[in-house]
Design a protein around this motif. Structure first.
Motif, PDB file in Angstrom:
ATOM      1  N   PHE A  64       0.439  -1.081  -0.148  1.00  0.00           N
ATOM      2  CA  PHE A  64      -0.416  -0.338   0.574  1.00  0.00           C
ATOM      3  C   PHE A  64       1.111   0.940  -0.011  1.00  0.00           C
ATOM      4  N   THR A  65       2.091   0.946   1.191  1.00  0.00           N
ATOM      5  CA  THR A  65       2.534   2.433   1.265  1.00  0.00           C
ATOM      6  C   THR A  65       3.206   2.620  -0.592  1.00  0.00           C
ATOM      7  N   SER A  66       3.891   1.357  -0.921  1.00  0.00           N
ATOM      8  CA  SER A  66       4.708   1.966  -2.096  1.00  0.00           C
ATOM      9  C   SER A  66       4.586   1.459  -3.133  1.00  0.00           C
ATOM     10  N   ALA A  67       2.585   1.336  -3.281  1.00  0.00           N
ATOM     11  CA  ALA A  67       1.674   2.128  -4.570  1.00  0.00           C
ATOM     12  C   ALA A  67       1.465   3.430  -4.077  1.00  0.00           C
ATOM     13  N   MET A  68       1.517   3.907  -2.874  1.00  0.00           N
ATOM     14  CA  MET A  68       0.798   5.485  -3.263  1.00  0.00           C
ATOM     15  C   MET A  68       2.708   6.217  -2.984  1.00  0.00           C
ATOM     16  N   ILE A  69       3.753   6.430  -2.624  1.00  0.00           N
ATOM     17  CA  ILE A  69       4.743   6.087  -3.355  1.00  0.00           C
ATOM     18  C   ILE A  69       5.107   6.370  -5.542  1.00  0.00           C
ATOM     19  N   ALA A  70       4.604   5.551  -5.763  1.00  0.00           N
ATOM     20  CA  ALA A  70       4.715   4.878  -7.099  1.00  0.00           C
ATOM     21  C   ALA A  70       3.986   6.280  -7.651  1.00  0.00           C
ATOM     22  N   LEU A  75       4.985   5.962 -11.941  1.00  0.00           N
ATOM     23  CA  LEU A  75       5.773   5.094 -11.654  1.00  0.00           C
ATOM     24  C   LEU A  75       5.188   4.445 -12.821  1.00  0.00           C
ATOM     25  N   PHE A  76       3.454   3.976 -12.401  1.00  0.00           N
ATOM     26  CA  PHE A  76       2.864   2.773 -13.449  1.00  0.00           C
ATOM     27  C   PHE A  76       2.706   3.614 -14.480  1.00  0.00           C
ATOM     28  N   ALA A  77       2.392   5.400 -15.227  1.00  0.00           N
ATOM     29  CA  ALA A  77       2.277   5.235 -16.060  1.00  0.00           C
ATOM     30  C   ALA A  77       3.698   5.381 -16.782  1.00  0.00           C
ATOM     31  N   ARG A  91      16.495   3.372 -15.520  1.00  0.00           N
ATOM     32  CA  ARG A  91      15.645   3.940 -17.313  1.00  0.00           C
ATOM     33  C   ARG A  91      14.296   4.618 -16.346  1.00  0.00           C
ATOM     34  N   LEU A  92      14.206   3.969 -15.505  1.00  0.00           N
ATOM     35  CA  LEU A  92      12.234   3.824 -14.564  1.00  0.00           C
ATOM     36  C   LEU A  92      12.980   5.260 -14.260  1.00  0.00           C
ATOM     37  N   ALA A  93      13.805   4.733 -13.250  1.00  0.00           N
ATOM     38  CA  ALA A  93      14.652   6.315 -11.952  1.00  0.00           C
ATOM     39  C   ALA A  93      15.088   7.362 -12.956  1.00  0.00           C
ATOM     40  N   GLN A  94      15.029   7.793 -14.460  1.00  0.00           N
ATOM     41  CA  GLN A  94      15.299   8.339 -14.797  1.00  0.00           C
ATOM     42  C   GLN A  94      13.809   9.518 -14.775  1.00  0.00           C
ATOM     43  N   MET A  95      13.442   8.722 -15.300  1.00  0.00           N
ATOM     44  CA  MET A  95      11.387   8.910 -16.118  1.00  0.00           C
ATOM     45  C   MET A  95      10.854   9.130 -15.403  1.00  0.00           C
ATOM     46  N   THR A  96      11.290   9.133 -13.048  1.00  0.00           N
ATOM     47  CA  THR A  96      10.086   9.661 -11.993  1.00  0.00           C
ATOM     48  C   THR A  96      11.163  10.793 -11.451  1.00  0.00           C
ATOM     49  N   GLY A  97      12.631  10.546 -11.815  1.00  0.00           N
ATOM     50  CA  GLY A  97      13.184  11.258 -10.825  1.00  0.00           C
ATOM     51  C   GLY A  97      13.574  10.435  -9.716  1.00  0.00           C
ATOM     52  N   THR A  98      14.126   9.764  -9.843  1.00  0.00           N
ATOM     53  CA  THR A  98      13.599   9.054  -8.111  1.00  0.00           C
ATOM     54  C   THR A  98      15.262   8.454  -8.186  1.00  0.00           C
ATOM     55  N   GLU A  99      16.028   8.004  -6.932  1.00  0.00           N
ATOM     56  CA  GLU A  99      16.747   7.194  -7.039  1.00  0.00           C
ATOM     57  C   GLU A  99      17.261   5.845  -7.157  1.00  0.00           C
TER      58      GLU A  99
END
Length: 272
Positions: A64-70, A75-77, A91-99
């Motif tokens: 639940f917590t992970s999905a809220m951060i996502a 992230l899902f989009a 690649r996903l980190a670049q797309m979402t601006g996350t570490e």
């Protein structure tokens, strides 16, 4: 409970699963829910109490917590871009601006819970669930719970202890008011928070998706009881949807019953 009794109960559930699986292939419309119920009962039968507690306390809450951060980092989009093809953590980190290190931890847990699919080491792709979570009507169900319900749920044991474990009787002084330090009714409070109100309305719009509706022809004879013979003069009122959110049910009614008379532009009033 003995191992043999667990085995016998599990065996009966497996027979139910086989039977309902066959009915599902034969397009029995109720077989899917029966099959799902039997599958869940089988998991409950086979899980040890320790496994159930770990699932409840760690696996599901952290999903639940992970999905809220996502949701917050879209992230899902991003995962669904380019036809949902597999993407690396970097690649996903670049797309979402996350570490990447943080995102990798979130992705691994969501993959273990079947929310997304792990195609290989640090390589992930979409599932039907993660694709659905690109829709605000779906993902905002998570946000609505996080912002509008979770504070009350987390404070509920404390509230109950202080109130002598009595059933709440006052809608203006219950667990919601206690958790949010307010004297407002819950809907008035949510309406005072535009972001939370949007999440609530999106959730309610998605809540009924895929479920039978009272206005379906095979559910209730709406045409015969409501539409046929209805007045069509200027002052006539055909339908008032109390608690109708942003008018999604009225729009559905208009789509399913186009011969219903009247001006179907939605007028929304909020009263608390």
């Amino acid at each position: 409970m003995s191992v043999r009794s667990i085995y016998l109960h599990a065996q009966r559930l497996l027979e139910d699963i086989a039977s309902n699986g066959k009915a599902l292939l034969e397009e029995d419309q109720t077989a899917r829910t029966r099959l799902l119920s039997a599958a869940r009962a089988l998991v409950a039968e086979l899980e040890t109490p320790r496994e159930t507690i770990i699932r409840m306390c760690w696996a599901e809450t952290n999903l639940f917590t992970s999905a809220m951060i996502a949701r917050d980092v879209k992230l899902f989009a991003k995962l669904d871009e380019y036809n949902g093809g597999a993407k690396t953590v970097n690649r996903l980190a670049q797309m979402t601006g996350t570490e990447p290190a943080l995102l990798s931890r979130l992705l691994k847990h969501m993959a273990a819970m079947n929310t997304i699919r792990e195609e290989g080491p640090d390589l992930y792709s979409s599932t039907k669930l993660s694709k659905a979570l690109t829709d605000p009507k779906m993902i905002d169900g998570i946000a609505n719970y996080w912002h509008n319900i979770l504070p009350s749920a987390s404070k509920l044991p404390e509230y109950m202890a202080k109130s002598g474990h009595k059933n709440p009787q006052n809608a203006m002084a219950g667990p919601f008011q206690y958790a949010n330090d307010t004297k407002l009714h819950c809907f008035a409070w949510i309406s005072s928070q535009p972001e939370y109100l949007a999440e609530y309305n999106n959730h309610m719009a998605g809540y009924s998706q895929g479920r039978p509706s009272w206005m379906d022809p095979d559910f209730d004879p709406v045409d015969e009881r409501l539409v046929q013979g209805a007045r069509d003069d200027e002052d006539a009122v055909l339908l008032v949807d109390v608690g109708g959110g942003i008018g999604q049910d009225l729009k559905e009614f208009r789509r399913k019953h186009p011969k219903a008379p009247g001006d179907w532009s939605c007028k929304i009033e909020r009263k608390f």
